[in-house]
Design an enzyme around this catalytic site. Sequence first.
Site, mmCIF file in Angstrom:
data_model
loop_
_atom_site.group_PDB
_atom_site.id
_atom_site.type_symbol
_atom_site.label_atom_id
_atom_site.label_comp_id
_atom_site.label_asym_id
_atom_site.label_seq_id
_atom_site.Cartn_x
_atom_site.Cartn_y
_atom_site.Cartn_z
ATOM 1 N N SER A 1 3.472 35.149 29.823
ATOM 2 C CA SER A 1 4.764 35.598 30.347
ATOM 3 C C SER A 1 5.803 35.387 29.261
ATOM 4 O O SER A 1 5.877 34.310 28.678
ATOM 5 C CB SER A 1 5.110 34.775 31.600
ATOM 6 O OG SER A 1 6.462 34.937 31.924
ATOM 7 N N LEU B 1 10.113 36.484 37.391
ATOM 8 C CA LEU B 1 9.205 36.761 38.500
ATOM 9 C C LEU B 1 7.840 36.122 38.239
ATOM 10 O O LEU B 1 7.243 35.470 39.102
ATOM 11 C CB LEU B 1 9.052 38.280 38.658
ATOM 12 C CG LEU B 1 8.175 38.736 39.813
ATOM 13 C CD1 LEU B 1 8.839 38.444 41.155
ATOM 14 C CD2 LEU B 1 7.869 40.220 39.682
ATOM 15 N N GLU B 2 7.371 36.305 37.010
ATOM 16 C CA GLU B 2 6.078 35.728 36.630
ATOM 17 C C GLU B 2 6.113 34.200 36.753
ATOM 18 O O GLU B 2 5.169 33.584 37.260
ATOM 19 C CB GLU B 2 5.738 36.115 35.186
ATOM 20 C CG GLU B 2 5.390 37.569 35.025
ATOM 21 C CD GLU B 2 5.522 38.063 33.583
ATOM 22 O OE1 GLU B 2 5.047 39.167 33.316
ATOM 23 O OE2 GLU B 2 6.110 37.342 32.747
ATOM 24 N N LEU B 3 7.198 33.616 36.298
ATOM 25 C CA LEU B 3 7.325 32.153 36.353
ATOM 26 C C LEU B 3 7.294 31.652 37.787
ATOM 27 O O LEU B 3 6.581 30.701 38.126
ATOM 28 C CB LEU B 3 8.631 31.733 35.664
ATOM 29 C CG LEU B 3 8.928 30.228 35.668
ATOM 30 C CD1 LEU B 3 7.911 29.476 34.816
ATOM 31 C CD2 LEU B 3 10.336 29.944 35.186
ATOM 32 N N TYR C 1 -2.548 34.237 31.292
ATOM 33 C CA TYR C 1 -1.569 35.288 31.527
ATOM 34 C C TYR C 1 -0.355 34.884 30.724
ATOM 35 O O TYR C 1 0.154 33.769 30.882
ATOM 36 C CB TYR C 1 -1.231 35.364 33.015
ATOM 37 C CG TYR C 1 -0.226 36.447 33.366
ATOM 38 C CD1 TYR C 1 -0.638 37.636 34.002
ATOM 39 C CD2 TYR C 1 1.128 36.286 33.088
ATOM 40 C CE1 TYR C 1 0.277 38.619 34.322
ATOM 41 C CE2 TYR C 1 2.046 37.269 33.395
ATOM 42 C CZ TYR C 1 1.611 38.442 34.017
ATOM 43 O OH TYR C 1 2.531 39.417 34.334
#
Length: 610
Positions: free
Chosen positions: A426, A497-499, A424
């Site tokens: 980011s 947010l992804e992190l 994924y």
Amino acid sequence: MPSSFCTFVFLLIGAAAVSPAISQSSDPTEPMCYDWGVSREAVSVVEGQPGWLSCPLFSHPSVYNYTSSQNTGHNLFWYRVPEGHDLEQPISLSSRISKDRERLWLQPASAADAGQYICMLRNKSSCSKITMHLEVLPGGAALGDRCPPQGAVEPAQVVIPMQEDKRLHCPHLQDAAKMADGEPSVAWYHVRDGPRCDPYPFWNSDRQQVGSSLQVYVMLIQYQGIYLCTVSYLRKGRSLSFTRSINVTAVYPSILPKEPSILQPNSNQVFTVKLDTEVRLKCTGLFPYLESGTWDIWWTVDGKTVDQLADHRFSKDNRQVKYDFGDRTEESLLIIQRFQVEDLRKEYNCSVRNARGFDTRRAQLQEEASLPSVELGWGLGVTLVLMLLLFVVYHVFWLELLLLYRSWFGSDERHTDDKEYDVYISYARNSEDEHFVLSTLRSVLENQLGYSVCIFDRDSLPGGTITDETLSFVARSRRLLVVLSPGYASQGSQALLELKAGIDSMARGGHLRVILVQYKPLLRKGWVKELRRARVALTLVRWKEHKSSELTSRFWKRLRVELPVRRVSSKSEKEDAALLRLHSQNSTHSQTGLLISATKCPETMFRSVV
Ligand SMILES: *[C@@H]1O[C@H](CO)[C@@H](O)[C@H](O)[C@H]1NC(C)=O
Ligand SMILES: *[C@@H]1O[C@H](CO)[C@@H](O)[C@H](O)[C@H]1NC(C)=O
Ligand SMILES: *[C@@H]1O[C@H](CO)[C@@H](O)[C@H](O)[C@H]1NC(C)=O
Ligand SMILES: *[C@@H]1O[C@H](CO)[C@@H](O)[C@H](O)[C@H]1NC(C)=O
């Protein structure tokens, strides 16, 4: 001379026991005569020179004493067996041949005098006799015409310490004086370096004739050599002369220390011995010149000499190493066969002695290390070199090695989890970063390395809550690839947010790993709390522009190490990848993902298109 005395006694006993008296007279009143056989002492005279025969019976005064034999009524008779005759004949005395006590004088000797002579000692009731051989050496030219004159007798040995004085007396001068009418005269010569001969007076005053003797005032090395003296005298109107020689050698002065010393072993020398082998302990001693020349060098083992030990494993070997103006260096070897452990505990002493002193020294023995140190050294050296080599190889090629190892032994995570995506990505949503992600990262990961890549903006469905969708996608990925640049992680952004989702998932053990890829260096304030946390625990792979463009570059290798194991793609897959590239170029825009109506991973998605 005890040994020759023994021989003589043996001769005496042997003759008495074995051979009967040969001189049996018809007259029964005459005693049987004991024959001592033939004397071993060879007698030689020079033709034309005076000389004498001395009855060998009196060489050992404890057996025969001329004076005491006279007291018991003995007379000495001389006989001769001329060449070619069997019977002895009495010698007729003359002015040339005369008797003087135990001697028969020939003044002078002639060639015809050569042959066997018998001297017989006899009284009314006892008789002894002995035979000897006389050799007459050719005299050659008249005396005085040759230099050096020929001598009949072996040179007498005379030793003179350097810098010291000594008076040389001509041998047999006194004997001649008894025969001479008047004083004999003596002439001296010095013979050096072979036949060269200097008659007296010599060229300097260190040596001078004093009366008939030669006085050496200051002894020097060059004064060594043979000295000849010719004695001339008159007897009964006849002029006679003979020559004698003296071998003069120089020794170190008497003022020097004369104690013996041990040169070897020195006090800190250690003999290294090997068990079950022959061990040789060498001792050398220095014995300065002494007139009484007795000296000795010997080994003791626990205080016993080799002879006292009577152990066949122990033996000795002595020899002279050096002789230097009377100082002798002697060596004694102690040889021990099949050296044993218990031999190590014994006390080995080397001792030296002469008339002036004694010294002893203990030899230190040490067992040789059982493992040959040379081989040990080699082994260590080789190991070190190998380790160094491995170290270098590892540091230069560790990425390659790691990748190789993974390709052989790494397990494919697809078999063990139920995730949909490998990666994924980011990233900061700006055009530059987006271009890097889509055209470089995604393209290589998907097309060349065969990973399934999830990019939220491309792969998420429209309409859903961004938060839920993000979490869901991150949870379904094996790796979270964070592309860091100054714009990343601005407060409240999608990327942050992804992190957070990734780090939380990692912390909960959700089979997810976060990889940090530094696309562009971050400013200080760009390192938000979450990133700082991640930076500590995770590896950071740096993008280095054109240096990282090749797939063989360090960037891609490091990245591949962090990514799941994937076997090298086959040919058909590569063809697929080429097609994919074409396709992706036509649809680089993030909106593409939104157009496609599926939540499936991109790989499956594109495959279905092909
Ligand atoms: C021989 O004997 C005499 C006395 O009998 C003695 O005085 C003399 O010393 C002896 N000689 C030797 C050389 O023993
Ligand atoms: C002859 O000499 C022996 C010793 O050798 C002695 O005993 C003996 O008395 C001597 N004979 C005469 C007659 O002097
Ligand atoms: C003289 O004596 C020395 C030492 O003793 C010896 O080496 C040498 O051979 C002798 N020379 C002669 C001619 O006998
Ligand atoms: C051996 O030599 C040492 C000196 O090195 C000495 O102290 C010791 O007494 C000697 N031993 C014997 C048996 O002579």
